[in-house]
Structures are given as structure tokens and as C-alpha cells.
Design an enzyme around this catalytic site. Structure first.
Site, short mmCIF file in Angstrom:
data_model
loop_
_atom_site.label_atom_id
_atom_site.label_comp_id
_atom_site.label_asym_id
_atom_site.label_seq_id
_atom_site.Cartn_x
_atom_site.Cartn_y
_atom_site.Cartn_z
N CYS A 2 -33.36 -12.52 -5.38
CA CYS A 2 -33.72 -12.87 -6.64
C CYS A 2 -35.08 -13.00 -6.88
O CYS A 2 -35.54 -13.98 -7.79
CB CYS A 2 -32.99 -14.12 -6.95
N LYS A 43 -23.43 -24.19 -12.42
CA LYS A 43 -22.53 -23.02 -12.13
C LYS A 43 -22.50 -22.86 -10.77
O LYS A 43 -23.23 -23.36 -9.91
CB LYS A 43 -23.40 -22.03 -12.65
N LYS A 67 -27.08 -24.64 -9.80
CA LYS A 67 -26.67 -23.31 -9.36
C LYS A 67 -26.48 -23.53 -7.89
O LYS A 67 -27.30 -23.35 -7.27
CB LYS A 67 -27.45 -22.23 -9.67
N ARG A 101 -28.27 -16.41 -0.34
CA ARG A 101 -29.00 -16.69 -1.27
C ARG A 101 -29.54 -18.44 -0.87
O ARG A 101 -29.75 -19.16 -1.71
CB ARG A 101 -28.68 -16.74 -2.82
N SER A 155 -17.22 -15.44 -11.88
CA SER A 155 -16.24 -14.22 -11.92
C SER A 155 -15.30 -14.39 -10.78
O SER A 155 -14.23 -13.94 -10.83
CB SER A 155 -17.27 -13.09 -11.10
C1 PBG Z 1 -27.81 -13.76 -10.83
C2 PBG Z 1 -26.48 -14.15 -11.34
C3 PBG Z 1 -25.42 -14.20 -10.53
C4 PBG Z 1 -24.42 -14.79 -11.53
C5 PBG Z 1 -25.31 -15.04 -12.86
N1 PBG Z 1 -26.36 -14.59 -12.44
C6 PBG Z 1 -25.08 -13.85 -9.38
C7 PBG Z 1 -25.72 -14.65 -8.00
O1 PBG Z 1 -26.51 -15.57 -8.23
O2 PBG Z 1 -25.62 -14.10 -7.04
C8 PBG Z 1 -22.90 -15.00 -11.14
C9 PBG Z 1 -21.98 -14.97 -12.22
C10 PBG Z 1 -20.58 -15.00 -11.95
O3 PBG Z 1 -20.48 -14.77 -10.76
O4 PBG Z 1 -19.66 -14.55 -12.88
N2 PBG Z 1 -28.89 -14.59 -10.45
ZN ZN Z 2 -30.34 -13.41 -9.04
#
Ligand code: PBG
Ligand code: ZN
Length: 327
Positions: A132, A250, A197, A219, A276
Site C-alpha cells: 500500500c 473494517k 482497519k 500488511r 468481500s
Molecule cells: C485497499 C483496500 C482493500 C479493501 C479496501 N481497500 C484491501 C486490502 O487492504 O488488502 C478490502 C475491501 C474488501 O475486502 O471488500 N487498501
Molecule cells: Zn492498499
């Protein structure tokens, strides 16, 4: 057989549908929903995402029709994720004024000027390594990533975005974004912070959809440890101090306690991301006939409201809006 005297009988308030409506404590409406859209610069026609039945990556040409569909369903907002044709080590395509998300923002505003257009701001879809931000060795360099984030969000602002939603969990990201937007005259653009998050296995299907799986490691050095609760409040309060307009938690389903904690500790509008993997689990069980999809989706979304969410980013949004209307 003798029973004790039952003076208090909670079932009296559950006896009829009318009484149940009268005493219902939380409600889901289409106003609460935000629909995620994946826009892919490399395709000419929509491509279904295998692990997310009902979700596709769409080409730029389909954005207008998709946004009209969302508006017709009564949903006030969309959030864009971009899959660029070109990736590099720092994700420079993210601040190309003619980039895929910038074009999607413009197309959405042309199709439905009243639509609230949100852009996720991160780099994992734009870097060739899938992390990221900018790497130094194997680590994401916080402050260099912030400088690039300032370029990305001002580019989205020039395209006409309403709300920036930074998802990279870099320290100081809200302050960096706010000052960049303000110094370029975009005081009116709001920031919805992915404040809390977690480093989650529930993002798996998204990374297929957005082509953003890290090529090495994980991450965990920037996203939060799923075991932590107090740290969520630290993150939320920092983002408020730095000028966030909305907060987000999240994922959502495994973090109901965190949603409630953040709701009780803060005053800003609170969004949750029904991610997701949460979507994929419901779709898979429903496809097998193991659960009633409509019932479980509505129960889940109502649960987020009860836990304290004001807004829900969800791939179920179009279905939920239809079910709410049929009701
Ligand atoms: C990008 C991002 C992610 C999601 C939203 N923005 C993936 C991640 O952090 O790997 C996940 C959304 C989802 O799983 O529906 N930073
Ligand atoms: Zn990202």
C-alpha cells in the site's frame, strides 16, 4: 403445577407485526448504503469476479450505466476502486489525471450529477508489488507514501470527487490529505477515513477483484492486529484530530464490538465496510441452499446499524435496496 406470578411479559411487545414495528429499535434504509465499484482499465467488457458472485470488474464505458442503476435503486453513494493498465514500484498511475479512477469519477458525475462519488485512496492496486505504498527494503515507508497520497487525492479532487476514503493505514494520512486538499482549494472535499482497519483474511476475494495481493509478506506492519480493541480508539481519535469527516471500521462482521466502541467514543458519522470475504461467505452458503440469502443479508446489515454504524459499504447494496423497496 403452580407458576410464579408473571407480571412482566416481554412477549406482549412481540405479539403482532404492528407492535413489533412500533418497538423496533434500529432500521436499515437505502440512505445508509454505499455501493463499491471496480473499474478496470484493461478490459472492454465486464468480467465477473469468481469469488464474489454478482460482482464484476467493469470497463470505463460501463460506469455511467452502473451509476444510473445505483441511483435508480435509491442508493446515494458509490465508492470506486481502480485497476490500472500500468503498475510500477511506487504506484504513480494513481495520480495520473487521466487515470482510471479519475475518469470513472468524471463519468459518474456526468451520468448522475447528484450521486455522491467516493474514491478509495491507496496504492496496492497501482504498485507492481501489491503493497500500500513506497517500499524501502520490505517495509512500506510511511512519509514517502504520504507525499504520494497527497498527489493522488488532489488528482481525484480535480476530477470532481466528493469524498476521499484513504485505506492504507499510514500514520498521519488524514492530516496529510486535509492539508493537500486545502492548499489546492478543495476545502469542500470530505475525508472518510478507514480509521480502524484490521489485517484481515476477509479481504481475500477483494484482492482477486482488484488485483492487489501483496507479492511478498502481508500488511501486518500497517493494518491493525485483529486482537486489539483499545488501539481502535487511539486510531479513531487521531483521525478526528487530523480532520476526518467520517470514520470507518473494517471489516465489519467480526468487529461488532469495535463498531460499538468507536460509536460510543466519537461523534462523527461512522461507516463500516462489509468486506468481500463476508459477502463471499453469505453468497456461497446461499448458493448451496444452506441459508436464506435475503434474510441473512438483511439481518447482517441491520446488525451493523444496531452496533452503531450510520453507513454501510456493501456489495449487497443493490439487492438490499430492492428488498427494502419490496417490503
Ligand atoms: C485497499 C483496500 C482493500 C479493501 C479496501 N481497500 C484491501 C486490502 O487492504 O488488502 C478490502 C475491501 C474488501 O475486502 O471488500 N487498501
Ligand atoms: Zn492498499
Amino acid at each position: 403445577m403452580t407458576l410464579p406470578d408473571l407480571t412482566i411479559r416481554p412477549r406482549r411487545l412481540r405479539r403482532t407485526a404492528a407492535i413489533r414495528r412500533m418497538v423496533r429499535e434500529s432500521a436499515l434504509t437505502t440512505d445508509d448504503l454505499i455501493y463499491p465499484i471496480f473499474v478496470d482499465e484493461t478490459i472492454e467488457e465486464a468480467v465477473a469476479v469468481g469469488s464474489m458472485p454478482g460482482v464484476s470488474r467493469i470497463p470505463l464505458a460501463d460506469v455511467g450505466a452502473m451509476v444510473k442503476k445505483v441511483a435508480a435503486a435509491g442508493i446515494p453513494a458509490v465508492i470506486f476502486f481502480g485497476i490500472p493498465a500500468h503498475k510500477d514500484a511506487i504506484g504513480s498511475e494513481a495520480w495520473n489525471d487521466a487515470g482510471i479512477v479519475q475518469e470513472a469519477i468524471r463519468a459518474a458525475k456526468v451520468a448522475v450529477p447528484s450521486m455522491c462519488v467516493i474514491a478509495d485512496a491507496c496504492f496496492c492496486e497501482y504498485t507492481d508489488h501489491g503493497h500500500c505504498g513506497v517500499l524501502h527494503g520490505e517495509d512500506v515507508h510511511n512519509d514517502e507514501t504520504l507525499c504520494n497520497l497527497q498527489k493522488e487525492v488532489t488528482s481525484y479532487a480535480r476530477a470532481g470527487v466528493d469524498i476521499i476514503a484513504p485505506s492504507g493505514m499510514m500514520d498521519g494520512m488524514i492530516g496529510a490529505i486535509r492539508s493537500a486538499l486545502d492548499s489546492e482549494g478543495f476545502q469542500q472535499v470530505a475525508v472518510m477515513s478507514y480509521a480502524v482497519k484490521y489485517a484481515s483474511g476477509y479481504f481475500g476475494p477483494f484482492r482477486d477483484a482488484a488485483d492487489s495481493t501483496p507479492s511478498f509478506g502481508d500488511r501486518a506492519s500497517y493494518q491493525m492486529d485483529p486482537a486489539n480493541r483499545r488501539e481502535a480508539i487511539t486510531e479513531a481519535l487521531l483521525d478526528i484530530e487530523e480532520g476526518a469527516d467520517f470514520l470507518m471500521v473494517k471489516p465489519a462482521l467480526a468487529y461488532m464490538d469495535i463498531i460499538r466502541d468507536v460509536r460510543d467514543a466519537t461523534q462523527l458519522p461512522l461507516a463500516v465496510y462489509n468486506v468481500s470475504g463476508e459477502y463471499a461467505m453469505i453468497k456461497a452458503a446461499a448458493a448451496n441452499g444452506w441459508i436464506d440469502e435475503q434474510r441473512v443479508v438483511m439481518e447482517t446489515l441491520t446488525g451493523f446499524k444496531r452496533a452503531g454504524a450510520d453507513l454501510i459499504i456493501t456489495y449487497h447494496a443493490l439487492d438490499a435496496a430492492r428488498w427494502l423497496q419490496e417490503d
